[in-house]
Design a protein around this motif. Structure first.
Motif, short mmCIF file in Angstrom:
data_model
loop_
_atom_site.label_atom_id
_atom_site.label_comp_id
_atom_site.label_asym_id
_atom_site.label_seq_id
_atom_site.Cartn_x
_atom_site.Cartn_y
_atom_site.Cartn_z
N GLN A 197 5.38 -1.00 -10.02
CA GLN A 197 4.27 -1.30 -10.78
C GLN A 197 4.16 -2.90 -10.68
OE1 GLN A 197 1.96 0.80 -12.11
NE2 GLN A 197 0.50 -1.13 -12.21
N GLU A 249 -3.76 -5.35 -7.69
CA GLU A 249 -5.35 -6.15 -7.88
C GLU A 249 -5.19 -6.55 -9.32
OE1 GLU A 249 -4.65 -2.78 -6.99
OE2 GLU A 249 -5.57 -2.53 -5.10
N HIS A 277 4.06 1.47 -1.23
CA HIS A 277 5.18 1.64 -1.97
C HIS A 277 4.69 0.99 -3.36
CE1 HIS A 277 7.86 3.02 1.14
NE2 HIS A 277 7.62 1.86 1.64
N THR A 278 3.58 0.54 -3.66
CA THR A 278 3.47 -0.10 -4.86
C THR A 278 2.05 0.24 -5.74
OG1 THR A 278 2.16 -2.09 -4.13
CG2 THR A 278 4.51 -2.26 -4.12
N SER A 279 1.73 -0.10 -6.92
CA SER A 279 0.22 0.01 -7.70
C SER A 279 0.18 -1.34 -8.56
CB SER A 279 0.63 1.23 -8.51
OG SER A 279 0.68 2.49 -7.88
N GLY A 280 -0.95 -1.55 -8.52
CA GLY A 280 -1.39 -2.41 -9.69
C GLY A 280 -1.33 -3.91 -9.10
N GLU A 337 0.77 -1.30 0.13
CA GLU A 337 -0.07 -0.09 -0.04
C GLU A 337 0.91 1.29 -0.11
OE1 GLU A 337 -2.63 -0.56 3.47
OE2 GLU A 337 -3.85 -2.08 2.51
N ARG A 384 6.17 4.58 -6.98
CA ARG A 384 5.45 3.55 -6.85
C ARG A 384 6.17 2.26 -7.58
NH1 ARG A 384 1.06 3.09 -3.24
NH2 ARG A 384 0.81 5.07 -2.06
N ASN A 441 5.01 8.13 -10.12
CA ASN A 441 4.32 8.17 -8.86
C ASN A 441 5.32 7.77 -7.76
OD1 ASN A 441 4.34 5.32 -9.08
ND2 ASN A 441 1.91 5.50 -9.20
N THR A 492 9.50 5.50 -10.89
CA THR A 492 8.17 5.66 -11.70
C THR A 492 7.94 6.90 -11.34
OG1 THR A 492 6.98 4.79 -9.86
CG2 THR A 492 7.67 3.19 -11.88
#
Length: 651
Positions: free
Chosen positions: A570, A253, A248-251, A246, A568, A566, A564
């Motif tokens: 990916q 899901e 440090h990352t995205s994606g 939550e 974060r 943002n 990246t």
């Protein structure tokens, strides 16, 4: 002067010219004795150990078969005439057909300084990105995977993570033969830490697997499915570190939706592994926080190599196992300076100092720093496409440096035909004759190991000096010198007026820091102020090393700060093909391997009798059931066909 004083030995520390481990080598020179090679005990990569190839380096130093002077169309020439001809042909080609009709094909055997000058000339002065490297064949998948996940081509960890880990997962990596010193480190780590487990993921049971607690004989190309299934398992077992995810990352899901869409039956089919084997590995990974996943050519040299890299990284991001001692995904390079080449933009889709070719601001930064008349504004031709373009007549001038693509490239017959058709071919190399030299209009004699001065960067981002301890023979010159000589004859005297490798290294370091406000991972700005003595005495160090004396952590991403937009990391959703992709008209699937004591196309190691003793002839290894189906027994001579071509080898 006494006899003892007269024959006082000199010791010079340098680095090995073979694999990406980047071992330190100590050379003892005594006028009264042959040169003696040993491991450099002070070097962090190998602490004094060397493999069979490194120990035999002294035997490669003889001048037999050396190219000792330039030649034009097979006739002896000199540097003035040869470089003027190259400059003329280069300029004529650009004037008539445009800069994209020119190409350089370079090599992880080059030193960083050579690489830097070649990249600068091609992208900043010729104005084309048609410079690619044989490292493309072994590292491009890892570069792409890193950039998709991290926003930069960053290797997060270090070799010392081997000693800190409780689980080592080796994927597509026969360390015992390809990176023997790392294999020795693992062996010693297991002795020191009885709880350390080793998993080897490889279709073949290689020498590396002899060390393994668990060998997964995955189906060729099944690694991406294996790690995609692992991601789903980690979520099922509630091992995901949601605090890290939550923050440090995205994606995650989308990555999990893709992972859960793969049924266990499809996973078994795609990976080639049964349920018990999969569960054994998954449970071991899930319960062991200190996990390092080391991957190499078996991952990278694949049509789904980039997805496989990201499937591995996904699992480490999900568990927060990155940037901490004993945790992380670790790409191990094949060549001594594959990493250095990446630092200077040696690939056709990169810019120097880890800047992006597609980024207009980065292009402006590099052009402004170089004060160059142009800057490449689109990716150039990648290795395979480059030689296809030569064959098709689109590339009419090619300069090949420190590599033998007629042997090492896929579809060797096409490469031969392409070079035969090319109007002008320049080859810089150490040897007078190899398969690629046969096609050269101009041959340039390059400095060999022991004669070169410069730097290399190994797999763990450690920059080391490769030092000269022998005088340059005859008319032999360093590669950076030859490139600069041509550049100056094109009119770029000021930009390429280098007098030694230290000047180039300082410029390379200064560019890494130029307009870099902690926005790029590669920063060795502290080295931009090096004196020549500082450079000569450089002690191996792991980047980054920014100017200003800031204390920088040697590992990346434990606390996020990705590169990246943002900041974060990916997650990348991996879509696994579950159908059998093997064409129906092929009976067997082939996989490449490595001879333990040989290197690349054997132009160096193949001349050493002791290194040829282990494998005295070409061979093909067959699965026992395949051999029985075809009536083949151990030791038979067999002919293996691929399309209309074949080889005759011992089984």
């Amino acid at each position: 002067m006494s006899a003892n004083q007269k024959h006082l030995a000199t010791r010079i520390n340098t680095s090995c010219p073979y694999c990406g481990v980047g071992c330190g080598v100590s050379v003892e020179i005594d006028q009264a004795k042959p040169i003696k090679i040993s491991g450099d005990k002070s070097h962090p990569a190998n602490a004094g150990k060397l493999c069979s190839k490194g120990l035999a380096l002294a035997e490669t130093l003889r001048l037999t078969d050396r190219l000792l002077h330039p030649s034009i169309e097979g006739n002896p020439s000199d540097w003035e005439t040869s470089t003027q001809l190259i400059a003329n042909k280069l300029q004529q080609t650009i004037s008539t057909y445009g800069p994209d009709a020119v190409a350089f094909y370079v090599s992880g055997q080059l030193l960083t300084e050579d690489y830097y000058v070649a990249n600068k000339l091609m992208k900043g002065y010729v104005g084309s990105a048609n410079i690619d490297t044989n490292s493309r064949l072994c590292m491009a998948s890892s570069v792409a995977g890193h950039k998709r996940a991290f926003g930069s081509d960053t290797v997060p960890g270090q070799y010392s993570d081997i000693e800190h880990a409780d689980l080592l997962v080796l994927v597509g990596s026969n360390l015992a033969w390809c990176h023997p010193i790392l294999q020795q480190r693992i062996t010693n780590a297991k002795i020191q830490n009885p709880n350390l487990k080793v998993v080897v993921i490889d279709p073949r049971r290689t020498a590396t697997a002899e060390l393994a607690d668990l060998h997964l004989a995955v189906k060729p190309g099944g690694d991406a499915a294996l790690f995609t299934g692992l991601l789903a398992h980690l979520a099922d077992e509630e091992v995901v570190d949601y605090d890290y995810v939550e923050q440090h990352t995205s994606g995650i899901e989308d990555a999990l939706i893709s992972a859960f869409s793969l049924s266990f039956a499809e996973l078994e089919l795609a990976s080639g592994l049964d349920k018990n084997t999969l569960n054994n590995f998954y449970h071991l990974f899930a319960k062991t926080p200190k996990t390092v996943t080391v991957y190499s050519q078996g991952v990278n040299q694949s049509v789904i190599g980039t997805d496989t890299v990201n499937s591995i990284i996904n699992c480490h991001l999900a568990t927060g196992r990155i940037g901490v001692p004993g945790m992380g995904p670790f790409s191990v390079t094949g060549q001594p300076n594959a990493m250095g080449g990446r630092e200077v933009g040696g690939l056709s889709n990169m810019l120097a100092a880890h800047m992006d070719l597609h980024n207009a601001e980065h292009r402006h930064t590099v052009q402004e720093f170089w004060q160059s008349p142009a800057i490449a504004d689109k990716p150039g031709l990648k290795a395979v496409d480059l030689f296809q373009a030569v064959y098709d007549g689109k590339v009419k001038f090619i300069w090949i440096m420190a590599t033998n693509p007629v042997v090492s490239m896929p579809d060797a017959n096409l490469v031969k035909a392409a070079l035969d058709r090319c109007p002008f071919v320049v080859v810089s190399d150490v040897v007078a004759n190899n398969e690629t030299m046969a096609f050269a209009n101009v041959k340039l004699p390059a400095a060999a190991w022991g004669e070169k001065n410069g730097t290399v960067t190994n797999s763990e981002r450690c920059i080391s000096r490769q030092r000269a301890f022998r005088a340059l023979p005859a008319q032999v010159k360093p590669d950076w010198w030859a490139i600069s000589a041509v550049a100056k004859k094109l009119g770029y005297v000021k930009a390429f007026d280098y007098h030694n490798a230290a000047e180039i290294f300082r410029e390379h370091a200064a560019l890494s820091a130029y307009k870099n406000t902690d926005t790029r991972d590669f920063d060795i700005g502290a080295c931009a102020s090096f004196t020549n003595d500082d450079y000569d005495n450089l002690i191996p160090f792991t980047w980054p090393r920014p100017k200003g004396g800031k204390n920088i952590e040697s590992r990346f991403f434990a606390n996020g700060n990705f590169y990246t937009a943002n900041k974060r990391a990916q997650f990348i959703p991996i879509h696994v093909a579950t159908a059998n992709a093997q064409p129906n008209n092929y009976l067997l699937m082939a996989n490449t391997g490595r001879l333990r004591d040989q290197w690349h196309t054997m132009t160096r190691t193949g001349r050493i009798a002791t290194l040829s003793a282990h494998s005295t002839e070409p061979s093909i290894e067959l699965n026992l059931s395949d051999a029985e189906d075809n009536g083949i027994v151990h030791g038979d001579i067999v002919r293996a066909y691929v399309g209309h071509t074949s080889i005759l080898v011992r089984a």
